[in-house]
Design an enzyme around this catalytic site. Structure first.
Site, PDB file in Angstrom:
ATOM      1  CG  ASP A  28       7.540  -1.019   6.060  1.00 44.80           C
ATOM      2  OD1 ASP A  28       6.768  -0.160   6.518  1.00 44.80           O
ATOM      3  OD2 ASP A  28       7.272  -1.733   5.081  1.00 44.80           O
ATOM      4  CB  SER A  81       3.340  -0.615   3.133  1.00 44.98           C
ATOM      5  OG  SER A  81       4.045  -0.521   4.324  1.00 44.98           O
ATOM      6  CG  ASP A 171      -3.616   3.275   9.183  1.00 47.92           C
ATOM      7  OD1 ASP A 171      -2.427   2.957   9.357  1.00 47.92           O
ATOM      8  OD2 ASP A 171      -4.425   2.576   8.556  1.00 47.92           O
ATOM      9  NE  ARG A 286      -2.106  -1.289   2.712  1.00 43.55           N
ATOM     10  CZ  ARG A 286      -1.072  -0.892   3.417  1.00 43.55           C
ATOM     11  NH1 ARG A 286      -0.848   0.396   3.611  1.00 43.55           N
ATOM     12  NH2 ARG A 286      -0.256  -1.760   3.962  1.00 43.55           N
ATOM     13  CE  LYS A 361       5.668  -3.660   7.483  1.00 39.89           C
ATOM     14  NZ  LYS A 361       4.703  -2.570   7.200  1.00 39.89           N
ATOM     15  CG  ASP A 430       5.373   0.177   9.394  1.00 42.72           C
ATOM     16  OD1 ASP A 430       4.995   1.360   9.385  1.00 42.72           O
ATOM     17  OD2 ASP A 430       4.608  -0.785   9.236  1.00 42.72           O
ATOM     18  CG  HIS A 434       1.970   0.571  12.737  1.00 44.07           C
ATOM     19  ND1 HIS A 434       1.287   1.725  12.422  1.00 44.07           N
ATOM     20  CD2 HIS A 434       2.456   0.093  11.570  1.00 44.07           C
ATOM     21  CE1 HIS A 434       1.369   1.924  11.110  1.00 44.07           C
ATOM     22  NE2 HIS A 434       2.079   0.961  10.562  1.00 44.07           N
ATOM     23  CG  ASP A 471       7.553   1.696   3.479  1.00 45.31           C
ATOM     24  OD1 ASP A 471       8.165   2.115   4.486  1.00 45.31           O
ATOM     25  OD2 ASP A 471       6.630   0.871   3.542  1.00 45.31           O
ATOM     26  CG  HIS A 472       5.561   4.628   5.139  1.00 45.04           C
ATOM     27  ND1 HIS A 472       5.634   4.392   6.491  1.00 45.04           N
ATOM     28  CD2 HIS A 472       5.226   3.452   4.569  1.00 45.04           C
ATOM     29  CE1 HIS A 472       5.333   3.126   6.725  1.00 45.04           C
ATOM     30  NE2 HIS A 472       5.101   2.520   5.584  1.00 45.04           N
ATOM     31  CG  HIS A 501       2.592   4.977   8.097  1.00 47.19           C
ATOM     32  ND1 HIS A 501       2.146   4.425   6.925  1.00 47.19           N
ATOM     33  CD2 HIS A 501       2.913   3.933   8.912  1.00 47.19           C
ATOM     34  CE1 HIS A 501       2.202   3.106   7.016  1.00 47.19           C
ATOM     35  NE2 HIS A 501       2.650   2.782   8.207  1.00 47.19           N
TER      36      HIS A 501
HETATM   37  O1  3PG Z   1      -1.718  -1.971   7.497  1.00 44.02           O
HETATM   38  C1  3PG Z   1      -1.002  -1.468   8.360  1.00 44.02           C
HETATM   39  O2  3PG Z   1      -0.297  -2.134   9.135  1.00 44.02           O
HETATM   40  C2  3PG Z   1      -1.044   0.024   8.523  1.00 44.02           C
HETATM   41  O3  3PG Z   1      -2.343   0.481   8.314  1.00 44.02           O
HETATM   42  C3  3PG Z   1      -0.155   0.683   7.543  1.00 44.02           C
HETATM   43  O4  3PG Z   1       1.153   0.183   7.583  1.00 44.02           O
HETATM   44  P1  3PG Z   1       1.957  -0.163   6.267  1.00 44.02           P
HETATM   45  O5  3PG Z   1       1.459   0.755   5.203  1.00 44.02           O
HETATM   46  O6  3PG Z   1       3.392   0.137   6.637  1.00 44.02           O
HETATM   47  O7  3PG Z   1       1.733  -1.585   5.956  1.00 44.02           O
HETATM   48 MN    MN Z   2       5.389   0.488   5.225  1.00 42.45          MN
HETATM   49 MN    MN Z   3       2.972   0.786   8.687  1.00 44.41          MN
END
Ligand code: 3PG
Ligand code: MN
Ligand code: MN
Length: 559
Positions: A28, A81, A171, A286, A361, A430, A434, A471-472, A501
């Protein structure tokens, strides 16, 4: 075969055998960027990932993980993600929530749907509450969509509106909450001039208030419930701008972790608790971080925390967040109809599947992978293992997270030979990325690399195949840059840390003793993205992918 003639039966691949154990490893937040001191992946000791790169171009390449390649509105949208795992699992590119909401707002169709009509009935006598992430990150929500929704609701007779904000800083840059609150306040002032009683009612940082995911920590949702529904919070302010500025300055809290606050009137009375007869919209598109609050708002019987008061409201999500649970039952915009995912196909073709990550995750390799569906397709053939995450901490203090435990469980699953596919998400790059803590992110990347090694060693032992991808991007760039790639400085001359990201592509590597000779990456899909991975994995299981899937990345050349 059903009456429609549709069948989940996959054709045999003409050249590739069945029965190999395939490990699909998703790192991740692991993108590819030029090495420098802010690229934690290049700084970290990552011998396993480095050795995979040596396989380029036949067995290592880059794929797109952002923008339209994953169904986002523009090429300026970083990957995330949800869209990343959706694409990996579904093998096709779906217009995602961000885009679907844009379209519904632009056409006005959002106001014609069942969800809006349902809440609209409360506008006459009740208050409309909007709860969500105040951000232009485009990952969970977008500020411009909120502003359009506010305008549209007021044009559809909302007389009293309360906005419950969650500040971002994850973000988007930390500190950007102040500007977003100003923008929102300006719009609310315009509404007030037009006779709508519109104000911000409460707030808090997204990681501390409301937006937990996968049931890691219900206290997060509870704090939000107290502020938003009950009007109770440890901090009270007369304005949200003051709240955000003061909490940042005096408590040194960052946007992600602002404590909950409520806005009060001149008599210290909260301006916007939620009562019987009110309408509530959670305006994030989301799913993962809205599912828990959606349960609290929707379910009559609920035991995750004591809600104290459960008002009789009409609640709609911006989207339906869980297609299996049908949660929430009312929503303003229909979610992408992600169906016939690779997981569903493979299970129908007898592929025994193991999926694993730690809590934060876990839903990525199950729920998102399966097209935002919770649960198994076939519990006889699938096993999903969740390693409990630490809760109540920021992951820079524990950058190794549960990578070792995930790798051990996965190794054991591989060695048990009970599974044809083992699929894992390694969160470190990831989750620690963050936090914006560069030193900790370097440690995180090393830990993820070690976990990959353990999984590849097990694949070696059983003669299997591996697919390692991401994934990114995130950990490969920790600083905000100008157009020429130079780090941007803030007004004090400090670099601006990038917690979000990135727009970078991600690596994909294939290998292992079970990989048939002659398998290599094709050269004719140079723009391949994450959605091309599903067909690739199906091939490695010995099947042709369905014809409407994005093309496979591999070919078999005769040696
Ligand atoms: O929800 C989160 O933690 C971030 O906004 C995005 O991170 P993720 O897409 O890797 O979960
Ligand atoms: Mn991710
Ligand atoms: Mn993330």
């Amino acid at each position: 075969m059903g009456s429609s003639g549709f069948s989940f039966k996959l054709d045999d691949h003409p050249k590739l055998p069945k029965g190999k154990t395939v490990a699909v490893v998703v790192l991740d937040g692991w993108g590819e960027a030029k090495p420098d001191q802010y690229n934690c992946i290049s700084v970290a000791d990552t011998p396993t990932m480095d050795s995979l790169k040596q396989g380029a171009p036949e067995r290592w390449r880059l794929v797109k993980a952002h923008g339209t390649a994953v169904g986002l509105p523009t090429e300026d949208d970083m990957g995330n993600s949800e869209v990343g795992h959706n694409a990996l699992g579904a093998g096709r590119i779906y217009a995602q929530g961000a885009k679907l909401v844009d379209l519904a707002l632009a056409s006005g169709k959002i106001y014609e749907g069942e969800g809006f009509k349902y809440i609209n009935e409360c506008f006459e006598n009740g208050t409309l509450h909007l709860i969500g992430l105040l951000s232009d990150g485009g990952v969970h929500s977008r500020l411009d969509q909120l502003l359009l929704l506010l305008k549209g609701c007021s044009e559809h007779n909302a007389r009293r509106i309360r906005v419950h904000i969650l500040t971002d800083g994850r973000d988007v840059l930390d500190g950007s909450s102040v500007g977003f609150v100003e923008t929102l306040e300006n719009e609310l002032a315009k509404l007030r001039e037009r006779g709508v009683d519109a104000q911000i009612a409460s707030g808090g940082g997204r990681m501390y208030v409301t937006m937990d995911r996968y049931e890691n920590d219900w206290d997060v949702v509870k704090r939000g419930w107290y502020a938003q529904v009950l009007g109770e919070a440890p901090y009270k302010f007369r304005s949200a701008l003051e709240a955000v500025k003061k909490l940042r300055e005096e408590l040194k809290a960052n946007d992600q972790y602002l404590p909950p606050f409520v806005i009060v009137d001149e008599n210290e009375k909260p301006v916007g608790p939620i009562f019987d007869g009110d309408a509530v919209v959670t305006f994030n598109f989301r799913a993962d971080r809205m599912s828990m609050v959606a349960q609290a708002l929707e379910y009559e019987s609920f035991d995750k925390f004591d809600r104290v008061r459960f008002p009789k409201i009409r609640y709609a999500g911006m989207l339906q967040y869980d297609g299996e649970l049908k949660l929430p039952s009312h929503y303003l915009v229909s979610p992408p109809e992600i169906e016939r995912t690779s997981g569903e196909y493979l299970v129908h073709n007898g592929v025994r599947t193991f999926a694993c990550s730690e809590t934060v995750k876990f839903g990525h390799v199950t729920f998102f992978w399966n097209g935002n569906r919770s649960g198994y397709f076939n519990s006889e053939l699938e096993e999903y293992v969740e390693i409990p995450s630490d809760s109540g901490i920021t992951f820079n203090v524990q950058p190794k997270m549960k990578a070792l435990e995930i790798a051990e469980k996965t190794r054991d699953a591989i060695l048990s030979r009970k599974f044809d596919q083992v699929r894992v998400n390694l969160p470190n790059g990831d989750m620690v990325g963050h936090t914006g803590d560069i030193g900790a992110t370097v440690v995180a990347c090393k830990a993820a690399d070690e976990a990959v090694k353990m999984i590849l060693d097990a694949i070696e032992q059983v003669g299997g195949i591996y697919v390692v991808t991401a994934d990114h991007g995130n950990a490969e760039d920790m600083v905000k840059r100008n157009k020429t790639g130079q780090p941007l400085l803030d007004k004090n001359g400090n670099i601006q840390i990038l917690t979000s990201h990135t727009l970078q592509p991600v690596p994909i590597a294939i290998g292992g003793p079970g990989l048939a000779p002659g398998v290599q990456f094709r050269k004719d899909v140079p723009t391949g993205g994450l959605a091309n991975v599903a067909a690739t994995v199906m091939n490695l299981h010995g099947f042709e992918a369905p014809s409407d899937y994005e093309p496979t990345l591999i070919e078999v050349v005769d040696n």
